[in-house]
Design an enzyme around this catalytic site. Structure first.
Site, PDB file in Angstrom:
ATOM      1  N   GLY A 174       0.839  -1.194   0.000  1.00 21.15           N
ATOM      2  CA  GLY A 174       0.000   0.000   0.000  1.00 21.15           C
ATOM      3  C   GLY A 174       0.868   1.236   0.000  1.00 21.15           C
ATOM      4  CD  GLN A 234       3.791   5.664   2.655  1.00 15.90           C
ATOM      5  OE1 GLN A 234       2.765   5.162   2.200  1.00 15.90           O
ATOM      6  NE2 GLN A 234       4.756   4.950   3.205  1.00 15.90           N
ATOM      7  CB  CYS A 256       6.085   2.136   7.511  1.00 16.98           C
ATOM      8  SG  CYS A 256       5.643   3.669   6.676  1.00 16.98           S
ATOM      9  CG  LEU A 257       6.656   1.012   1.358  1.00 13.12           C
ATOM     10  CD1 LEU A 257       5.736   1.433   0.227  1.00 13.12           C
ATOM     11  CD2 LEU A 257       7.681  -0.003   0.863  1.00 13.12           C
ATOM     12  CG  HIS A 291       0.304   1.454   7.567  1.00 13.87           C
ATOM     13  ND1 HIS A 291       1.286   0.981   8.413  1.00 13.87           N
ATOM     14  CD2 HIS A 291       0.943   2.267   6.680  1.00 13.87           C
ATOM     15  CE1 HIS A 291       2.456   1.495   8.055  1.00 13.87           C
ATOM     16  NE2 HIS A 291       2.275   2.279   6.996  1.00 13.87           N
ATOM     17  CD  GLU A 292      -0.821   2.698   3.042  1.00 18.70           C
ATOM     18  OE1 GLU A 292      -0.303   3.827   3.163  1.00 18.70           O
ATOM     19  OE2 GLU A 292      -0.140   1.663   2.923  1.00 18.70           O
ATOM     20  CG  HIS A 305       1.159   6.861   5.758  1.00 19.73           C
ATOM     21  ND1 HIS A 305       2.303   7.334   6.343  1.00 19.73           N
ATOM     22  CD2 HIS A 305       1.409   5.552   5.449  1.00 19.73           C
ATOM     23  CE1 HIS A 305       3.205   6.357   6.401  1.00 19.73           C
ATOM     24  NE2 HIS A 305       2.681   5.268   5.869  1.00 19.73           N
TER      25      HIS A 305
HETATM   26 ZN    ZN Z   1       3.571   3.416   5.826  1.00 22.50          ZN
END
Ligand code: ZN
Length: 180
Positions: free
Chosen positions: A46, A51, A97-98, A139-140, A143
């Site tokens: 995702g 991000q 997380c990226l 999670h998204e 963000h």
């Molecule tokens: Zn993340």
């Protein structure tokens, strides 16, 4: 379409509430296409627009249908997403997380959520998500509200360092952590 660089956790844009999407024209379509391409390029499950440095309320999620075909699952694109209902017990599970590479943490999340928002053309949509998909939505959506999973762990010991993929030996090569 283009793969855009992933913004890292110390960047202020990841700490801001993103702006609501109001226009569904070509600029948004290009942003969504770039988000999907970037998510695929980094093998993420995702991605949220902040991000890649864009303060807009847009998220994309695609879970693998099975392990051999990573980009096989249903693609969710949601603008202005909001959790309108959570059901059931919370569950603690590992999450990466990226924007926080090299770490995973145990995070408590609701196991079932209903999300409402708009699709890429501005049409109202509603998604009921369970398990990993519910976790990914939470999670998204965090963000776009300026929250990271590292803010949600009960204690710092619940965040662990993982071996980056490029430093892993052949036996460990399958240990790549799915990140969001
Ligand atoms: Zn993340």
């Amino acid at each position: 379409m283009a793969v855009r660089p992933i913004v890292q956790a110390d960047s202020p844009i990841l700490r801001q509430k993103s702006k609501k999407v109001k226009r569904f024209g070509q600029v948004l379509q290009n942003l969504i296409d770039d988000m999907v391409e970037t998510m695929h390029a980094v093998h993420g499950l995702g991605l949220a627009a902040p991000q890649i440095g864009v303060s807009q309320q847009v998220i994309v999620i695609q879970l693998p249908e099975d392990e051999e075909t990573p980009q096989s699952g249903k693609l969710y694109v949601v603008c202005n997403p909001e959790i309108i209902r959570t059901v059931g017990e919370e569950e603690e599970s590992e999450e990466g997380c990226l924007s926080v590479p090299g770490f995973v943490g145990d995070v408590r999340r609701a196991t079932v959520v209903t999300v409402k928002g708009l699709d890429r053309h501005g049409k109202k949509i509603r998604v009921k998500a369970e398990g990993l998909l519910a976790r990914a939505f939470q999670h998204e959506i965090d963000h776009i509200n300026g929250t990271l999973y590292i803010d949600r762990v009960d204690s710092p010991e619940k965040i662990r360092r993982i071996v980056p993929v490029e430093e892993q030996g052949p036996q460990e090569a399958s240990q790549e952590e799915p990140a969001l």
